[in-house]
Write a protein that holds these residues in place. Structure first.
Motif, PDB file in Angstrom:
ATOM      1  N   ALA A 125     125.114   4.352  22.231  1.00 53.43           N
ATOM      2  CA  ALA A 125     125.307   5.371  21.200  1.00 53.43           C
ATOM      3  C   ALA A 125     124.186   6.389  21.339  1.00 53.43           C
ATOM      4  CB  ALA A 125     125.310   4.731  19.820  1.00 53.43           C
ATOM      5  N   ILE A 126     124.415   7.410  22.159  1.00 51.07           N
ATOM      6  CA  ILE A 126     123.348   8.339  22.507  1.00 51.07           C
ATOM      7  C   ILE A 126     122.823   9.068  21.281  1.00 51.07           C
ATOM      8  CG2 ILE A 126     122.787  10.408  23.837  1.00 51.07           C
ATOM      9  CD1 ILE A 126     124.738   9.505  25.936  1.00 51.07           C
ATOM     10  N   LEU A 127     123.717   9.518  20.395  1.00 52.87           N
ATOM     11  CA  LEU A 127     123.272  10.251  19.207  1.00 52.87           C
ATOM     12  C   LEU A 127     122.394   9.368  18.321  1.00 52.87           C
ATOM     13  CD1 LEU A 127     126.409  12.310  18.123  1.00 52.87           C
ATOM     14  CD2 LEU A 127     124.261  13.181  19.038  1.00 52.87           C
ATOM     15  N   THR A 128     122.865   8.164  18.043  1.00 53.80           N
ATOM     16  CA  THR A 128     122.096   7.254  17.196  1.00 53.80           C
ATOM     17  C   THR A 128     120.768   6.893  17.844  1.00 53.80           C
ATOM     18  OG1 THR A 128     124.155   6.326  16.329  1.00 53.80           O
ATOM     19  CG2 THR A 128     122.151   5.049  15.966  1.00 53.80           C
ATOM     20  N   GLU A 129     120.793   6.596  19.134  1.00 52.87           N
ATOM     21  CA  GLU A 129     119.564   6.221  19.827  1.00 52.87           C
ATOM     22  C   GLU A 129     118.578   7.377  19.902  1.00 52.87           C
ATOM     23  OE1 GLU A 129     121.680   2.869  22.719  1.00 52.87           O
ATOM     24  OE2 GLU A 129     120.906   4.725  23.569  1.00 52.87           O
ATOM     25  N   THR A 130     119.083   8.591  20.003  1.00 51.66           N
ATOM     26  CA  THR A 130     118.194   9.746  20.057  1.00 51.66           C
ATOM     27  C   THR A 130     117.568  10.025  18.696  1.00 51.66           C
ATOM     28  OG1 THR A 130     119.511  10.734  21.829  1.00 51.66           O
ATOM     29  CG2 THR A 130     118.052  12.200  20.605  1.00 51.66           C
ATOM     30  N   PRO A 190     111.059   2.252   8.304  1.00 51.03           N
ATOM     31  CA  PRO A 190     110.505   3.113   9.356  1.00 51.03           C
ATOM     32  C   PRO A 190     111.536   4.123   9.849  1.00 51.03           C
ATOM     33  CG  PRO A 190     110.966   0.919  10.201  1.00 51.03           C
ATOM     34  CD  PRO A 190     111.167   0.847   8.720  1.00 51.03           C
ATOM     35  N   THR A 191     111.039   5.205  10.384  1.00 46.64           N
ATOM     36  CA  THR A 191     111.916   6.302  10.802  1.00 46.64           C
ATOM     37  C   THR A 191     112.515   6.068  12.180  1.00 46.64           C
ATOM     38  OG1 THR A 191     110.524   7.814   9.532  1.00 46.64           O
ATOM     39  CG2 THR A 191     112.066   8.805  11.084  1.00 46.64           C
ATOM     40  N   THR A 192     111.687   5.682  13.147  1.00 44.74           N
ATOM     41  CA  THR A 192     112.153   5.560  14.532  1.00 44.74           C
ATOM     42  C   THR A 192     111.558   4.313  15.180  1.00 44.74           C
ATOM     43  OG1 THR A 192     110.300   6.906  15.329  1.00 44.74           O
ATOM     44  CG2 THR A 192     112.358   8.051  14.830  1.00 44.74           C
ATOM     45  N   GLY A 193     112.081   3.988  16.363  1.00 39.74           N
ATOM     46  CA  GLY A 193     111.530   2.918  17.182  1.00 39.74           C
ATOM     47  C   GLY A 193     112.086   1.545  16.864  1.00 39.74           C
ATOM     48  N   ARG A 194     111.646   0.553  17.679  1.00 39.21           N
ATOM     49  CA  ARG A 194     112.074  -0.830  17.511  1.00 39.21           C
ATOM     50  C   ARG A 194     110.985  -1.722  16.933  1.00 39.21           C
ATOM     51  NH1 ARG A 194     114.253  -3.642  22.703  1.00 39.21           N
ATOM     52  NH2 ARG A 194     115.078  -5.096  21.141  1.00 39.21           N
TER      53      ARG A 194
END
Length: 335
Positions: A274-279, A163-167
């Motif tokens: 990790a703002i960049l990774t989380e974004t 998957p691309t994003t999310g948990r």
């Protein structure tokens, strides 16, 4: 050991108190009116003044700080200016998401980094040593946002494996118990959801693990090279002991202390969010939570978030110090 631990725990109190004072002063020096941000640019002056009084932002800063400390000592992190909800309830799901991501990322970084460093030192100046150290240099230098986007393009868009994003899967949401989804899915016996959580973790954790992995690999190689040249290692090899046991049983134990220090520091940095990774990966972690709070001038959220991160960082450093004595019995924390 016990007395040392108690002293270190009590020494955290002035550190955290100083942190609250510095953060409070810096945040309140940031230009901008929280009431204006909350109500929008078209809000009337009367509405802004009313909301400012309701939020208590019209009082002197030192009175606001005293009230914040009193609430903090009672276990109350305060109320969000933006959502009007208690921060105690709001912040844990975000913090849990960051903890889960950090633990997985550091497991990957430690396992691969330590073993890569060991093998590089074991076969010093071999093709593996050169390749591993070049990859480590690339890992330290590579921008995380670029790596994350490349991972999404390769494994999500082109191959469709992850998957691309999310948990979690939007169509099959996870019932939160601890908000640590790997644990929650196991507690509920949902193997299918557990696999989905792992799939969602792979890409962001690999991106987040890149820099710590490279640093750990280089540190392990450096310390192992020094230990492998020691007299007792040459003696063990002369007695016919297999090189595998020489490296992993004797050499690693004496070379691991600087590596433990690096692992602890890197873990603390990742827990900071990790703002960049989380974004990039749409990960609802503490970094994004604080970033959004800064945009809304949500002072209580920013203060509480930074305080929690600082507390976790110093606790990790305490744990690392205690690990020294566990790994090396020669280290004793006496009076």
């Amino acid at each position: 050991m016990f007395a040392y631990t108690v002293r270190r725990v009590f020494s955290l109190i002035p550190v955290l108190f100083g942190m609250t004072l510095v953060v409070f002063a810096i945040i309140h020096a940031i230009p901008g009116d929280p009431a204006q941000v909350i109500l929008g640019q078209k809000a009337t002056k009367e509405a802004i003044e009313t909301l400012t009084r309701e939020l208590g932002l019209d009082r002197p800063w030192y009175i606001q700080y005293v009230d914040y400390i009193k609430a903090l000592l009672s276990g109350d992190l305060g109320t969000s200016l933006r959502t009007r909800g208690p921060i105690n309830d709001e912040i844990w799901p975000y913090l849990a998401a960051t903890i889960e991501l950090t633990v997985v990322a550091m497991f990957i970084a430690t396992f691969i980094g330590v073993n890569a460093g060991i093998i590089s030192a074991w076969f010093s100046k071999s093709w593996f040593d050169y390749v591993a150290m070049i990859l480590a240099l690339i890992g330290v230098s590579m921008p995380i946002f670029w790596l994350g986007l490349m991972e999404q393009w390769a494994f999500s868009i082109e191959l469709g494996w992850l998957p691309t994003t999310g948990r979690e899967e939007v169509r099959d949401p996870i019932t939160a118990i601890t908000n640590l989804y790997l644990i929650d899915t196991l507690l509920q016996g949902r193997t299918d959801q557990f696999i989905q959580v792992i799939k969602h973790l792979i890409l962001p954790s690999m991106a987040l693990a890149t820099i710590p992995m490279a640093i750990i690999a280089r540190m392990t190689r450096s310390t192992m090279l020094e230990v492998l040249q020691s007299d007792y290692i040459r003696t063990a090899r002369a007695k016919g002991m297999k090189m595998f046991w020489v490296v992993y049983k004797h050499s690693l134990k004496n070379a691991i202390i600087p590596v433990i220090t690096v692992i602890g520091l890197q873990t603390g940095l990742l827990l900071g969010g990790a703002i960049l990774t989380e974004t990039i990966f749409g990960w609802p972690g503490i970094g994004r939570y604080l970033y959004e709070a800064i945009g809304y001038r949500d002072y209580p959220v920013i203060q509480s978030g930074i305080l929690i991160i600082a507390a976790m960082f110093v606790l990790i450093n305490l744990f690392v110090d205690l690990m020294y004595a566990f790994v090396d019995p020669r280290i004793k924390y006496n009076q």
